[in-house]
Design an enzyme around this catalytic site. Structure first.
Site, PDB file in Angstrom:
ATOM      1  N   VAL A 249      44.663  -4.546  56.033  1.00  0.00           N
ATOM      2  CA  VAL A 249      43.855  -5.548  56.724  1.00  0.00           C
ATOM      3  C   VAL A 249      44.573  -5.851  58.034  1.00  0.00           C
ATOM      4  O   VAL A 249      45.785  -6.113  58.029  1.00  0.00           O
ATOM      5  CB  VAL A 249      43.710  -6.841  55.879  1.00  0.00           C
TER       6      VAL A 249
ATOM      7  N   LYS B 131      42.044 -14.329  54.891  1.00  0.00           N
ATOM      8  CA  LYS B 131      40.624 -14.665  54.780  1.00  0.00           C
ATOM      9  C   LYS B 131      40.012 -14.179  53.462  1.00  0.00           C
ATOM     10  O   LYS B 131      38.816 -14.309  53.255  1.00  0.00           O
ATOM     11  CB  LYS B 131      39.856 -14.050  55.954  1.00  0.00           C
ATOM     12  N   GLY B 132      40.851 -13.574  52.605  1.00  0.00           N
ATOM     13  CA  GLY B 132      40.344 -13.096  51.328  1.00  0.00           C
ATOM     14  C   GLY B 132      39.816 -11.673  51.365  1.00  0.00           C
ATOM     15  O   GLY B 132      39.266 -11.184  50.365  1.00  0.00           O
TER      16      GLY B 132
ATOM     17  N   GLY C  92      41.456  -8.769  51.558  1.00  0.00           N
ATOM     18  CA  GLY C  92      42.192  -7.879  50.665  1.00  0.00           C
ATOM     19  C   GLY C  92      41.698  -8.016  49.235  1.00  0.00           C
ATOM     20  O   GLY C  92      41.499  -7.016  48.529  1.00  0.00           O
TER      21      GLY C  92
ATOM     22  N   ASN D  45      58.314  -5.569  49.601  1.00  0.00           N
ATOM     23  CA  ASN D  45      57.132  -6.256  50.120  1.00  0.00           C
ATOM     24  C   ASN D  45      56.698  -7.351  49.144  1.00  0.00           C
ATOM     25  O   ASN D  45      55.681  -7.255  48.460  1.00  0.00           O
ATOM     26  CB  ASN D  45      56.007  -5.241  50.368  1.00  0.00           C
TER      27      ASN D  45
ATOM     28  N   TYR E 128      49.325  -8.919  44.426  1.00  0.00           N
ATOM     29  CA  TYR E 128      48.837  -8.035  43.366  1.00  0.00           C
ATOM     30  C   TYR E 128      48.983  -8.683  41.990  1.00  0.00           C
ATOM     31  O   TYR E 128      48.101  -8.563  41.139  1.00  0.00           O
ATOM     32  CB  TYR E 128      49.558  -6.688  43.399  1.00  0.00           C
TER      33      TYR E 128
END
Length: 164
Positions: free
Chosen positions: A92, A99-100, A102, A129, A136
């Site tokens: 992204v 902003k959602g 992903g 990361n 996730y």
């Protein structure tokens, strides 16, 4: 997201290759791996849309502007005896994070996996990361601590191929 912002996801088209390539380069810079990028737009076009495509991609657009992509392909689980969906890259644009998008892209990929009767949906994440790892995990993904990726490339791949 403001009320006049429209986010949509669609399959990638040949006209998206330049956008996808640019985001691949941005991703490589973020991951400090830009020295490994040899991809060209022509190579990417062949991989996505050539005579024998090796992968697929979906595109996320905000008000008609490409702001993210996900590139994926099928693998196979011998234990499940089913194909799986493997996410190679999801990116992204930095200016559109938070902003959602992903989450929406991962959700769409999960839907594709279910529609195609895949036994699992997998991807890798760099161990440093931490924001991605937490993202996730929040999505319900298990981070598998016992597995490591093994890779042969370039000269070592050629040398292995020459072994008798």
């Amino acid at each position: 997201m403001s009320t006049d912002t429209i986010f949509s996801i669609r399959p990638a088209q040949a006209s998206d290759v330049a956008h996808i390539h640019a985001m691949i380069v941005e991703l490589a810079v973020f991951e400090k791996l830009e020295h490994l990028v040899v991809a060209t737009e022509a190579m990417l076009h062949e991989g996505l849309f050539g005579a024998r495509p090796a992968c697929e991609a979906i595109i996320g657009e905000e008000n008609g502007k490409v702001v993210c992509f996900a590139l994926f392909f099928h693998n196979f689980s011998t234990f499940l005896t089913k194909k799986g969906l493997y996410l190679e890259d999801l990116y992204v644009l930095q200016s559109h994070r938070g902003k959602g998008y992903g989450t929406k892209m991962l959700t769409r990929l999960a839907q594709i996996a279910v529609e195609r009767e895949c036994g699992r949906f997998e991807w890798s994440v760099l161990d440093w990361n931490e924001p991605a790892i937490q993202f996730y995990k929040a999505m319900g993904a298990d981070i598998l601590p016992d597995w490591r990726i093994c890779r042969l490339t370039g000269d070592t791949l050629a040398a292995m191929a020459e072994r008798r």
